[in-house]
Design a protein around this motif. Structure first.
Motif, mmCIF file in Angstrom:
data_model
loop_
_atom_site.group_PDB
_atom_site.id
_atom_site.type_symbol
_atom_site.label_atom_id
_atom_site.label_comp_id
_atom_site.label_asym_id
_atom_site.label_seq_id
_atom_site.Cartn_x
_atom_site.Cartn_y
_atom_site.Cartn_z
ATOM 1 N N ARG A 36 0.826 -1.209 0.000
ATOM 2 C CA ARG A 36 0.000 0.000 0.000
ATOM 3 C C ARG A 36 0.864 1.264 0.000
ATOM 4 N NH1 ARG A 36 -3.701 -3.557 -1.400
ATOM 5 N NH2 ARG A 36 -5.139 -4.257 0.234
ATOM 6 N N PRO A 37 0.520 2.249 -0.834
ATOM 7 C CA PRO A 37 1.283 3.506 -0.861
ATOM 8 C C PRO A 37 1.102 4.288 0.452
ATOM 9 C CG PRO A 37 -0.102 3.238 -2.819
ATOM 10 C CD PRO A 37 -0.542 2.205 -1.844
ATOM 11 N N VAL A 54 -2.610 7.915 -0.533
ATOM 12 C CA VAL A 54 -3.542 7.430 -1.551
ATOM 13 C C VAL A 54 -4.586 8.508 -1.801
ATOM 14 C CG1 VAL A 54 -5.232 5.658 -2.155
ATOM 15 C CG2 VAL A 54 -3.210 5.034 -0.809
ATOM 16 N N ASP A 85 1.137 14.269 -5.922
ATOM 17 C CA ASP A 85 2.019 13.220 -6.409
ATOM 18 C C ASP A 85 1.717 11.883 -5.737
ATOM 19 O OD1 ASP A 85 2.917 13.741 -3.867
ATOM 20 O OD2 ASP A 85 5.047 13.883 -4.406
ATOM 21 N N GLU A 105 -0.349 8.227 -5.199
ATOM 22 C CA GLU A 105 -0.955 7.208 -6.060
ATOM 23 C C GLU A 105 -2.457 7.491 -6.104
ATOM 24 O OE1 GLU A 105 0.446 4.836 -7.916
ATOM 25 O OE2 GLU A 105 2.424 5.558 -7.302
ATOM 26 N N THR A 106 -2.983 7.691 -7.311
ATOM 27 C CA THR A 106 -4.345 8.174 -7.484
ATOM 28 C C THR A 106 -5.185 7.138 -8.210
ATOM 29 O OG1 THR A 106 -3.551 10.456 -7.581
ATOM 30 C CG2 THR A 106 -5.754 10.027 -8.457
ATOM 31 N N ARG A 166 0.909 8.845 -12.133
ATOM 32 C CA ARG A 166 0.505 8.081 -10.951
ATOM 33 C C ARG A 166 -1.008 7.836 -10.901
ATOM 34 N NH1 ARG A 166 4.229 7.413 -6.863
ATOM 35 N NH2 ARG A 166 6.194 8.533 -7.097
ATOM 36 N N HIS A 179 -4.383 5.925 -11.798
ATOM 37 C CA HIS A 179 -4.867 4.607 -12.201
ATOM 38 C C HIS A 179 -6.375 4.701 -12.445
ATOM 39 C CE1 HIS A 179 -1.032 2.963 -10.637
ATOM 40 N NE2 HIS A 179 -1.216 3.860 -9.670
#
Length: 352
Positions: free
Chosen positions: A140-141, A144, A229, A231-232, A251, A253
């Motif tokens: 997991r980032p 998020v 920046d 994770e999207t 980044r 998705h």
């Protein structure tokens, strides 16, 4: 002796299955209880509620054949409407760790309309195994960003609920777009989710009203600088997804479907295509039936046009068709086919 009992039970079940062919044991078990079937996945509707005037939220308990899903994936749900089985794709919106599934369906077509108006507690639906690669990474980032629009909230909400269930130690921002407060799905649930997780912040954006946490369509100013920046993961109308991609870059998705390479032989096409209910008829052009229906002046329900979403499923009452993705030819009467990838092989009649 007791250690042998499970093996004997399995053996008896296999023997019974063989003796009951061609129908198989499931065809008899479902006469007693549709949820007893072993090889198909069924879902029992245990709760129904309305969040907005044009949507319904269903809680569904899956049968024992259900393998579980990963947050963000979708399943194909099948229901019977006027004696015909119809299939559409929906994303579960609960945590992937929940025992029951939750679906929120906006009323915008034949199957979704049926689910909104005719499904009640105790109804049974057919489910497929889950599919789709729009999922969180296994690692997991730290940050998020989740963005959704309208009914596209369902896979993204599943991600948020899963992260909260895991006690995700990082930061999560959830940005949801709707026309206005009357259309805002899951306002209460998102507020409760944020209260449970100190790292989750939620903002509602209204595109056609004022009074939201944010107003207007997506812009980079709607995203806090430190999440630009992150994770999207975004799901919603295409303009929303395009805008997020343009502003936030690599980044991002999204639930993207890649069109398969399909070939059609229009030179040697033979036969005629008849659309029974409308009375329209045309010479077979060799194109997919969806295109032939549109050229005949019809407007069948459809979605992806590439054989993924099942929105264009119709009943073929006679004739043979070739699946343009697999090459398989089928000729059963009263067979459900997907118009967008089904090509007539000779004369064909469609119940449309």
């Amino acid at each position: 002796m007791t250690a042998l009992i499970p093996r004997r039970v399995r053996g008896l079940a296999s023997l019974a299955e063989a003796l009951l062919t061609p129908h198989g044991m499931d065809r008899y078990l479902e006469l007693v209880d549709p949820m007893l079937v072993r090889r198909e996945i069924r879902g029992l509707v245990t709760a129904v509620r309305k969040q907005t005037p044009d949507s319904v939220t269903l809680t569904v308990r899956p049968s024992r054949a259900w393998p579980g899903f990963t947050a963000g994936q979708y399943v194909r749900m099948q229901v019977e409407i006027d004696g015909v089985r119809r299939t559409r794709c929906y994303s579960p919106c609960g945590s992937q760790y929940d025992d029951e599934l939750e679906f929120t369906v906006k009323e915008q077509g034949l199957v979704s309309g049926h689910l909104n108006r005719s499904i009640g507690v105790g109804s049974v639906v057919n489910l497929s195994t889950p599919d789709g690669g729009f999922t969180l990474p296994a690692e997991r980032p730290d940050r998020v960003l989740l963005i959704s629009g309208g009914s596209g909230i369902t896979p993204v909400l599943a991600m948020a609920r899963t992260l909260v269930a895991e006690g995700h130690p990082g930061e999560i921002a959830f940005l949801h777009y709707s026309n206005g407060p009357a259309d805002a799905l899951y306002r209460t649930e998102l507020a409760e989710l944020a209260a449970r997780h100190p790292g989750l912040r939620v903002a509602h954006a209204y595109t056609h009203s004022t009074g939201g946490d944010l107003n207007g369509f997506f812009s980079v100013e709607h995203v806090e600088p430190r999440f630009r920046d992150a994770e999207t993961f975004v799901c919603g109308p295409k303009p929303l997804m395009d805008a997020v991609r343009a502003e936030l870059g690599e980044r991002v998705h999204t639930e993207e479907f890649t069109p398969p390479a399909l070939t059609f032989d229009t030179a040697d096409a033979e036969g005629r295509v008849r659309f029974r209910r409308s009375g329209r008829e045309c010479a077979n052009s060799g194109k997919p039936l969806l295109e032939q229906a549109e050229e005949a002046g019809l407007s069948p329900e459809h979605g992806c046009r590439m054989g993924i979403c099942f929105s264009c499923t119709q009943l073929k009452t006679a004739g043979r068709v070739r699946n343009a993705r697999t090459g398989e030819v089928s000729g059963e009467e009263d067979e459900e086919i997907q118009l967008c990838i089904s090509v007539p092989v000779g004369d064909v009649e469609i119940d449309a």
